[in-house]
Design an enzyme around this catalytic site. Structure first.
Site, PDB file in Angstrom:
ATOM      1  N   PHE A  49       0.263   5.871  11.669  1.00 47.42           N
ATOM      2  CA  PHE A  49      -0.504   4.754  11.122  1.00 47.42           C
ATOM      3  C   PHE A  49       0.003   4.304   9.753  1.00 47.42           C
ATOM      4  CE2 PHE A  49      -3.093   6.402  14.464  1.00 47.42           C
ATOM      5  CZ  PHE A  49      -3.693   5.277  15.009  1.00 47.42           C
ATOM      6  N   GLU A  50      -0.148   5.120   8.724  1.00 53.30           N
ATOM      7  CA  GLU A  50       0.240   4.677   7.390  1.00 53.30           C
ATOM      8  C   GLU A  50       0.857   5.845   6.626  1.00 53.30           C
ATOM      9  OE1 GLU A  50      -1.783   1.683   4.339  1.00 53.30           O
ATOM     10  OE2 GLU A  50      -2.735   3.651   4.292  1.00 53.30           O
ATOM     11  N   GLN A  51       2.166   5.840   6.550  1.00 52.00           N
ATOM     12  CA  GLN A  51       2.869   6.870   5.798  1.00 52.00           C
ATOM     13  C   GLN A  51       3.838   6.192   4.829  1.00 52.00           C
ATOM     14  OE1 GLN A  51       4.975   7.820   9.831  1.00 52.00           O
ATOM     15  NE2 GLN A  51       5.992   9.038   8.278  1.00 52.00           N
ATOM     16  N   ARG A  56       0.806  -1.214   0.000  1.00 52.87           N
ATOM     17  CA  ARG A  56       0.000   0.000   0.000  1.00 52.87           C
ATOM     18  C   ARG A  56       0.843   1.268   0.000  1.00 52.87           C
ATOM     19  NH1 ARG A  56      -5.118   0.842   0.932  1.00 52.87           N
ATOM     20  NH2 ARG A  56      -4.699   2.602   2.348  1.00 52.87           N
TER      21      ARG A  56
END
Length: 540
Positions: free
Chosen positions: A365-367, A344
């Site tokens: 979280f999501e980088q 992702r």
């Protein structure tokens, strides 16, 4: 035998756990919020080390989304029971304040390269777990314990419980076997057995400048444990001018010819502020057993900068330029933050590193941030980016990064009207508010064409550069203070920041459309800086 200069694992490589199997040595170190989890280096001679694997590489083993800075994987312990490798580790979900949410797990493998098993959950009573294989076949699990009621120090001692590998769980009573010394903050336990004694090596004093390795022993595994007559077998706390500071959290290994070595973490502070930009690194010390059956560090307890080991280090390799390409996937030197869902955030299809813009560079979280450790006090870094941002919420580029509160970031972005521009961003020690600083005005660039981005660090001096295709690099923004990319400026109080400086590439799309940025290569070139005492020492 030859004399080498510490550290043996430069840059962010703390909490070493060392193991010898035959002629092969392995060291496992903490990775905190960086994924995949746990670094394992291999050596044949204690001088030259190569990163061979990061075993916690899938969601069933590790998911750190939401883990705060300097949480995640703490203090792994790597052992071998004669048949298979065992690795125990903690995933810390909260560390600040009175509560510690720390979950401990065990995995195993037939080969160091894996595949490693899915984890067995053991307990959450504390962190720094270790697994000891007794000569009667029983296995024992130890970890420090936490008591949120205690004031002001919440560390409650070292707990021991048997591990049943057939049942896949801890069994039997739990016993607190060692409360530590008056230095307090007892953690990092490792057990050994020799000449009828059980020995317990612990870390004390916190992981800053009072850190130490404390030794104790008992005739029975569950104690009582008697503390070493010198109390600390290794520490820099009373030697402020020693080259290696913050020395502690160690582990022991014996060579085939019977020599004993202690590996331990330590920091090499620079600047008048004593900032450890390279974080906590792994060093090695020769040790010996006295006639009293106690362990002593040669020339200790202050750690030595120069130590004699069986091998001769390849200094040319340490100073070699690293030009990374992506035809064969992401090179092993690189990691990313927290998420196990790597597809992702990046792809290497087509031989380029393609980052998919996700959350901000400060996300827990999501980088999309892919980087390697800074392992030298001075270096150059460079990349070429192909990116077509649509507005100010899409940006990608080159970053020197410590944590969400502490980074420098040269980005290709766009004005609200779609005109492409370069924007230099910095956190500049923004804890606790996390607000950005902008050290320079945006620089307008053409809407088409690749852009070369580069940075140069010489000690504490950081300068960014850029160039359009076919043009020469030119500086952008002022000279910045690279020394803030350090444990001491990591956004926490003392004993609170545990990683080290990284350099790499990142992409964000705050619109949520996953705009992609493509990078042709990444270059890391170490540089000698005569003004730095450590680099000069390594040249001798």
């Amino acid at each position: 035998m030859s004399l080498i200069t510490n550290p043996i694992l430069p840059g962010f490589n703390p909490d070493p756990s060392i193991l010898r199997v035959g002629d092969d040595y392995y060291i496992a170190t903490s990775t905190f919020e960086w994924f995949p989890g746990v670094q394992i280096h291999h050596s044949k001679d204690l001088a030259n080390w190569e990163l061979v694997t990061r075993p916690l590489n899938r969601k069933t083993q590790l998911d750190m989304r939401g883990d705060p800075d300097s949480c995640g994987v703490w203090a792994p312990c790597l052992t071998h029971d004669g048949e298979k490798f065992w690795l125990v580790y903690t995933d810390v979900k909260r560390k600040d304040g009175s509560f510690k949410d720390a979950h401990n797990y065990i995995v195993w493998a037939d080969r160091i390269e894996g595949p490693w098993s899915d984890p067995i959950y053991t307990n959450s009573s504390g962190f720094d777990p270790s697994l000891f294989h007794d000569d009667d076949g029983r296995k024992w699990f130890i970890n420090m314990t936490w008591d949120h009621r205690r004031r002001p120090l919440l560390f409650a001692g070292i707990a021991l419980q048997e591990f049943d590998p057939n049942a896949g769980k801890l069994v039997g009573p739990i016993k607190n076997i060692y409360k530590g010394t008056d230095l307090k903050l007892v953690e990092g336990p490792h057990l050994y057995k020799r000449n009828g004694w059980y020995y317990l090596l612990t870390a004390e004093g916190g992981t800053a400048y009072d850190h130490a390795c404390t030794f104790a022993r008992s005739r029975t595994i569950d104690g009582p444990y008697e503390t070493h007559p010198d109390q600390y077998v290794l520490t820099s706390k009373d030697a402020p001018l020693a080259a290696i500071q913050r020395a502690g959290h160690g582990d022991l290994v014996e060579t085939p010819d019977g020599k004993t070595y202690l590996v331990h973490l330590g920091g090499r502070p620079t600047t008048q502020e004593r900032r450890c930009v390279l974080g906590r690194e792994t060093s090695i010390q020769e040790a010996y057993w006295g006639e009293d059956d106690w362990l002593y560090v040669k020339n200790g307890p202050v750690p030595s900068l120069h130590v004699e080991v069986p091998g001769r280090r390849d200094e040319e390799k340490y100073w070699a330029e690293q030009r990374y390409t992506f035809e064969n996937g992401l090179p092993i030197d690189f990691q990313w933050l927290r998420t196990p869902d790597a597809d992702r955030i990046f792809s290497t299809e087509g031989g380029k590193l393609r980052l998919f813009g996700r959350e901000s560079i400060g996300s827990w979280f999501e980088q999309a941030l892919v980087a390697r450790r800074q392992t030298h006090f001075s270096y150059d870094a460079e990349t070429v980016i192909d990116f077509k941002p649509t507005d100010e919420r899409t940006f990608a580029g080159l970053t020197a990064y410590y944590s969400r509160y502490n980074f420098f970031y040269l980005t290709v972005t766009a004005h609200s009207d779609g005109q492409r521009e370069l924007l230099l961003m910095s956190s500049e020690v923004s804890w606790p508010d996390g607000n950005l600083n902008f050290p320079a005005e945006p620089v307008q660039i053409p809407n088409e064409g690749k852009v070369k981005l580069a940075l140069r660090i010489r000690g504490r001096r950081l300068q960014f550069f850029y160039a359009m295709e076919g043009k020469e690099l030119q500086p952008i923004g002022p000279v910045l203070d690279a020394s803030i990319l350090s444990d001491e400026c990591g956004g926490h109080q003392a004993h609170g920041s545990f990683t080290g400086a990284f350099v790499g590439v990142a992409a964000s799309d705050l619109n949520g459309t996953a705009a992609a940025a493509e990078f042709d290569y990444f270059l890391y070139r170490p540089q000698h800086d005569p003004s730095d005492r450590y680099e000069v020492d390594n040249l001798q």
